[in-house]
Scaffold this motif. Structure first.
Motif, PDB file in Angstrom:
ATOM      1  N   ALA A  32       9.405   1.464  14.253  1.00  0.00           N
ATOM      2  CA  ALA A  32      10.395   1.671  13.194  1.00  0.00           C
ATOM      3  C   ALA A  32      10.195   0.670  12.063  1.00  0.00           C
ATOM      4  O   ALA A  32      10.353   1.008  10.879  1.00  0.00           O
ATOM      5  CB  ALA A  32      11.809   1.545  13.770  1.00  0.00           C
ATOM      6  N   GLY A  33       9.835  -0.565  12.404  1.00  0.00           N
ATOM      7  CA  GLY A  33       9.570  -1.557  11.371  1.00  0.00           C
ATOM      8  C   GLY A  33       8.376  -1.183  10.526  1.00  0.00           C
ATOM      9  O   GLY A  33       8.388  -1.349   9.292  1.00  0.00           O
ATOM     10  N   ALA A  34       7.318  -0.670  11.185  1.00  0.00           N
ATOM     11  CA  ALA A  34       6.131  -0.249  10.438  1.00  0.00           C
ATOM     12  C   ALA A  34       6.447   0.923   9.517  1.00  0.00           C
ATOM     13  O   ALA A  34       6.005   0.970   8.362  1.00  0.00           O
ATOM     14  CB  ALA A  34       5.013   0.118  11.409  1.00  0.00           C
ATOM     15  N   VAL A  35       7.258   1.879  10.039  1.00  0.00           N
ATOM     16  CA  VAL A  35       7.648   3.023   9.212  1.00  0.00           C
ATOM     17  C   VAL A  35       8.511   2.559   8.048  1.00  0.00           C
ATOM     18  O   VAL A  35       8.369   3.028   6.901  1.00  0.00           O
ATOM     19  CB  VAL A  35       8.397   4.073  10.060  1.00  0.00           C
ATOM     20  CG1 VAL A  35       8.965   5.174   9.172  1.00  0.00           C
ATOM     21  CG2 VAL A  35       7.465   4.659  11.104  1.00  0.00           C
ATOM     22  N   GLY A  36       9.423   1.612   8.318  1.00  0.00           N
ATOM     23  CA  GLY A  36      10.254   1.075   7.243  1.00  0.00           C
ATOM     24  C   GLY A  36       9.426   0.391   6.169  1.00  0.00           C
ATOM     25  O   GLY A  36       9.708   0.528   4.975  1.00  0.00           O
ATOM     26  N   ALA A  37       8.381  -0.347   6.593  1.00  0.00           N
ATOM     27  CA  ALA A  37       7.493  -0.990   5.620  1.00  0.00           C
ATOM     28  C   ALA A  37       6.762   0.049   4.785  1.00  0.00           C
ATOM     29  O   ALA A  37       6.588  -0.119   3.567  1.00  0.00           O
ATOM     30  CB  ALA A  37       6.502  -1.892   6.348  1.00  0.00           C
ATOM     31  N   LEU A  38       6.360   1.161   5.443  1.00  0.00           N
ATOM     32  CA  LEU A  38       5.672   2.224   4.712  1.00  0.00           C
ATOM     33  C   LEU A  38       6.591   2.861   3.677  1.00  0.00           C
ATOM     34  O   LEU A  38       6.193   3.081   2.526  1.00  0.00           O
ATOM     35  CB  LEU A  38       5.165   3.282   5.702  1.00  0.00           C
ATOM     36  CG  LEU A  38       4.451   4.498   5.082  1.00  0.00           C
ATOM     37  CD1 LEU A  38       3.215   4.062   4.321  1.00  0.00           C
ATOM     38  CD2 LEU A  38       4.086   5.510   6.166  1.00  0.00           C
ATOM     39  N   PHE A  39       7.828   3.141   4.084  1.00  0.00           N
ATOM     40  CA  PHE A  39       8.783   3.734   3.141  1.00  0.00           C
ATOM     41  C   PHE A  39       9.128   2.765   2.018  1.00  0.00           C
ATOM     42  O   PHE A  39       9.373   3.177   0.883  1.00  0.00           O
ATOM     43  CB  PHE A  39      10.042   4.184   3.877  1.00  0.00           C
ATOM     44  CG  PHE A  39       9.950   5.557   4.480  1.00  0.00           C
ATOM     45  CD1 PHE A  39      10.136   6.680   3.695  1.00  0.00           C
ATOM     46  CD2 PHE A  39       9.640   5.720   5.817  1.00  0.00           C
ATOM     47  CE1 PHE A  39      10.045   7.953   4.248  1.00  0.00           C
ATOM     48  CE2 PHE A  39       9.534   6.988   6.379  1.00  0.00           C
ATOM     49  CZ  PHE A  39       9.737   8.112   5.593  1.00  0.00           C
TER      50      PHE A  39
END
Length: 499
Positions: free
Chosen positions: A244-251
């Motif tokens: 989720a953190g990686a996805v948040g960084a991507l967004f």
């Protein structure tokens, strides 16, 4: 303003507006702010007194040199030409006949707008860019010179005073509704489709110039990866939380790109207005810009081709970017002029009609190019990726075998690009589509075709395919108009139709 000097032949030369000294000095000071910061943090060891004295000395030098350059720059507007004298040590006396001037554009940066000044840029087409610049004139003088030149180019006789001395009052004309304009809502929509990482690039450039203030390993990605791996907070998170953190960084990265695109579009397109100009040579007058206001006129007879740009998402909502490929150069140096950056097709149609260029009709039949356009490159890509994945998988780590999977999305894009690369021809126009993600439709009147080249690569010969390259006056030498991979027989027939 009276003339400032007389030439040997009696011509009266004038200086630019004195406030241009302030304009150029402010610009030069802004370019040296980083140098002052470097002096403060490094050379003078954060001594504000020494830094202030150095800044004052630098300011005095800049203003002195700028004033000296201003005093040596003069111009004279005659009945049929403009003469510009410039240079401190090596003097240059340039004559630009009005007959050779193809375009005149006005530009106002933020400070210029506050001071009521404008920069006049002249283009003759001799070098692919501006061939003369008057930086800066009073806005009324700049507009009057442009109007007088347009009158001359169209054969309208101008009064002698309009061209030889005193400032000219712009002719009053009734303000007509624009052909196309964009309000803030439309500019915001255009910005959503202009994804950009320019903000990150600016921050990186600032950080690069001030790297002495940053940690030694700031630009080393392995350093940050090691720091993260040693953080107990990160290691203590579950796998789901880490994903989720990686996805948040991507967004977050996507959000930065969207915001950058919106801001960049607002700065460039703010107040966009396109008007029809009937006095002099018929053309389009385009005004736009938040900090730098550009005001240019593009003669219709110099339009070579129309370009409609869109994308899969943008087209679904009916938005297009209409450009004209012209013999004139943009202020930015591009040959494609934006006529409607974010328009519905029914808004673009009247603009196209002004240039006598017809849009695609429902009954127009497009022809696809040969499928070799995608499968030939797909085979080469697959072989290369297979070799790389096997080599790294055997000698480094088995996980590298997964590299072969990268071929799937790349090949999918190749297929989509092939499906969208089409062409059609009528008795008067050539239509060429290209690109899937960045879709481009070029509409070229056949009478504007300059050259037609048919070429074959070593991979084309066995398949009897060819690439047709169409030369257009004012077109890009780097990215010319091409129809790729069509049978040689069709390529020869197409050339006959075009020439």
């Amino acid at each position: 303003m009276p003339p400032d000097a007389d030439d040997a032949d009696g011509a009266s030369f004038r200086h630019l507006h004195p406030l241009s000294i302030i304009l150029k000095s402010v610009s030069a000071i802004g370019q040296n702010l980083v140098a002052i910061a470097v002096l403060y943090f490094s050379v003078f060891d954060r001594n504000i007194v020494y830094t202030g004295l150095a800044a004052i000395a630098l300011l005095a030098v800049i203003i002195g040199i700028t004033a000296l350059i201003w005093s040596r720059f003069t111009y004279h507007i005659g009945p049929k030409e403009i003469r510009i004298k410039s240079g401190l040590i090596s003097r240059n006396n340039r004559s630009i006949p009005f007959d050779r001037i193809q375009d005149v554009s006005l530009e106002q940066k933020l400070v210029s707008r506050i001071l009521g000044l404008a920069t006049v840029k002249l283009e003759t087409g001799s070098g692919g860019g501006e061939d003369g610049k008057l930086d800066a004139l009073a806005l009324a003088d700049a507009q009057a010179f442009r109007d007088a030149l347009r009158d001359y180019k169209s054969g309208v006789a101008a009064q002698a005073s309009d061209l030889t001395g005193e400032p000219i009052e712009p002719q009053e004309s009734e303000e007509r509704p624009p052909i196309f304009a964009m309000d803030n809502r439309r500019i915001f929509i255009a910005g959503l489709f202009n994804f950009s990482f320019v903000l990150l690039a600016i921050l990186a450039a600032i950080a690069q110039n001030l790297d002495f203030l940053l940690p030694d390993e700031f630009f080393n990605p392995w350093y940050w990866a090691e720091q993260l791996s040693e953080q107990d907070v990160v290691n203590g998170l579950s796998f789901t939380a880490q994903v989720a953190g990686a996805v948040g960084a991507l967004f977050s990265l996507i959000a930065v790109g969207l915001i950058s695109g919106i801001v960049r579009t607002f700065i460039r397109e703010y107040g966009f207005r396109l008007d029809r100009v009937d006095t002099g040579q018929p053309g389009f007058r385009r005004r736009r810009g938040l900090f730098t206001l550009t005001d240019m006129v593009m003669p219709i007879h110099r339009v070579q081709a129309a370009i409609l740009r869109t994308g899969p998402v943008r087209q679904r909502f009916g938005w297009y970017h209409l450009k004209f490929q012209s013999l004139a150069s943009e202020v930015s140096g591009e040959s494609d002029h934006s006529a409607a950056p974010c328009a519905q097709m029914e808004e673009a149609e009247p603009i196209l009609a002004e240039t006598k260029i017809a849009n695609v009709t429902p009954d127009l039949e497009f022809q696809r190019v040969d499928a070799a356009l995608w499968w030939r490159d797909a085979v080469i890509l697959t072989i290369v990726l297979a070799a790389v994945s096997v080599g790294n998988g055997v000698f480094l780590h088995p996980g590298f075998y997964a590299l072969i999977l990268l071929a799937l999305p790349i090949i999918a894009v190749m297929v989509l690009n092939w499906r969208h690369h089409q062409y059609a021809i009528t008795t008067t126009q050539l239509f060429v589509r290209a690109g899937w993600w960045r879709r481009k439709l070029t509409i070229l009147p056949i009478r504007k075709v300059q050259t037609v080249d048919i070429s074959q690569s070593p991979l084309d010969h066995p398949l009897d395919l060819a690439t047709v390259t169409i030369g257009i006056a004012g077109g890009s030498a780097i990215a010319p108009l091409k129809i790729n991979d069509i049978p040689m027989e069709r390529a020869m027939a197409l050339r006959e139709q075009l020439i």
